[in-house]
Design an enzyme around this catalytic site. Structure first.
Site, mmCIF file in Angstrom:
data_model
loop_
_atom_site.group_PDB
_atom_site.id
_atom_site.type_symbol
_atom_site.label_atom_id
_atom_site.label_comp_id
_atom_site.label_asym_id
_atom_site.label_seq_id
_atom_site.Cartn_x
_atom_site.Cartn_y
_atom_site.Cartn_z
ATOM 1 N N HIS A 22 0.828 -1.207 0.000
ATOM 2 C CA HIS A 22 0.000 0.000 0.000
ATOM 3 C C HIS A 22 0.868 1.264 0.000
ATOM 4 O O HIS A 22 1.699 1.447 0.886
ATOM 5 C CB HIS A 22 -0.900 -0.020 1.226
ATOM 6 C CG HIS A 22 -1.868 1.115 1.287
ATOM 7 N ND1 HIS A 22 -2.535 1.466 2.431
ATOM 8 C CD2 HIS A 22 -2.283 1.985 0.326
ATOM 9 C CE1 HIS A 22 -3.311 2.505 2.190
ATOM 10 N NE2 HIS A 22 -3.183 2.837 0.912
ATOM 11 N N ASP A 66 -4.582 3.602 -5.225
ATOM 12 C CA ASP A 66 -4.755 3.979 -3.819
ATOM 13 C C ASP A 66 -5.965 4.891 -3.646
ATOM 14 O O ASP A 66 -5.970 6.034 -4.137
ATOM 15 C CB ASP A 66 -3.496 4.674 -3.314
ATOM 16 C CG ASP A 66 -3.467 4.777 -1.797
ATOM 17 O OD1 ASP A 66 -4.437 4.318 -1.148
ATOM 18 O OD2 ASP A 66 -2.476 5.291 -1.262
ATOM 19 N N TYR A 117 11.196 13.794 -11.466
ATOM 20 C CA TYR A 117 12.390 12.947 -11.243
ATOM 21 C C TYR A 117 12.578 12.653 -9.758
ATOM 22 O O TYR A 117 12.909 11.527 -9.373
ATOM 23 C CB TYR A 117 13.643 13.623 -11.790
ATOM 24 C CG TYR A 117 13.735 13.738 -13.297
ATOM 25 C CD1 TYR A 117 13.016 12.894 -14.136
ATOM 26 C CD2 TYR A 117 14.568 14.690 -13.892
ATOM 27 C CE1 TYR A 117 13.114 13.002 -15.520
ATOM 28 C CE2 TYR A 117 14.678 14.798 -15.269
ATOM 29 C CZ TYR A 117 13.946 13.958 -16.081
ATOM 30 O OH TYR A 117 14.054 14.063 -17.436
#
Lengths: 151, 151
Positions: A22, A66, A117
């Site tokens: 998770h 999620d 990034y």
């Protein structure tokens, strides 16, 4: 080949998806992305010849997103464009995510290149596709399956 | 946790199942089985606390059995018993395989202990369960998904 498993999910990629818990994130990156260098120390799974749209569809056949965060998907904002701008490919992928019920409108977050990034550095793994469209980089955050039993 | 994937299938086991091709075999072994020694050089995945019946059910949710052979399943014959004898556990597992449509009656082959060991040597991988019943060792031969396009 396994029953119900999209054939694009290689043995290594299946293992990676199952290892994630998770909140872990996986990057689906285009062909130009700095996958090997930013992915040093992580699993980097190559899917040459495969587009980002196809790769996302294969991953999301198994990967729950999620529900505990407002924006479980992030993508790299095209440089030097106004806020809200999305490339044709970004629009296509996000439309498919919404059509598939994976996200609601507004749940995909644009992130500027260098901040993206930085976010990738904390991702669990990278899928390095053969996508030829630039800025076709999507981070997917894994969710939970199952319901809490309540008194 | 992944959508549609039995939770007993660990990341490593998922990878192993996906790596297997047509005709490759996987052994589901009981707790007494010589898994580490006969499995030297192969993937040996431990599922402590898990029975063989449960393990077979989880594997066969994804793994197609081989329709190109008469007997895609083999099990270790109980020593010093007449031909046709099956332990209670063997009967339960085979009944479940038949009920699940994985095999037809007669498609599970009894193999004598030492011949079974020889067969295991050519298996691709071993799942070492926590099954406490002896002689609870089943070899599953992987089949093919998809139909040949014909003219």
């Amino acid at each position: 080949m396994l029953k119900g498993i999209p054939p694009l999910l290689t043995p290594e990629l299946l293992k990676v998806l199952a290892e994630m818990g998770h909140g872990d994130e996986i990057l689906v990156a285009d062909a130009n992305f700095t996958a090997a260098s930013l992915g040093r120390g992580k699993p980097v799974v190559a899917l040459p010849g495969v587009g980002v749209q196809q790769a996302c569809a294969a991953l999301l056949a198994l990967l729950p997103l999620d529900a505990a965060v407002d924006r479980p998907v992030a993508y790299m904002k095209v440089c030097d464009t106004p806020n809200g701008y999305r490339s044709a490919l970004q629009r296509e992928v996000i439309t498919a995510l919404e059509a598939g019920g994976h996200v609601q409108p507004g749940q995909c977050e644009a992130i500027e290149r260098f901040a993206f990034y930085d976010r990738v550095k904390t991702a669990y793994a990278i899928v390095h596709t053969g996508e030829l469209q630039p800025y076709a980089n999507f981070i997917l955050k894994k969710g939970v399956l199952g319901e809490v039993l309540r008194a």
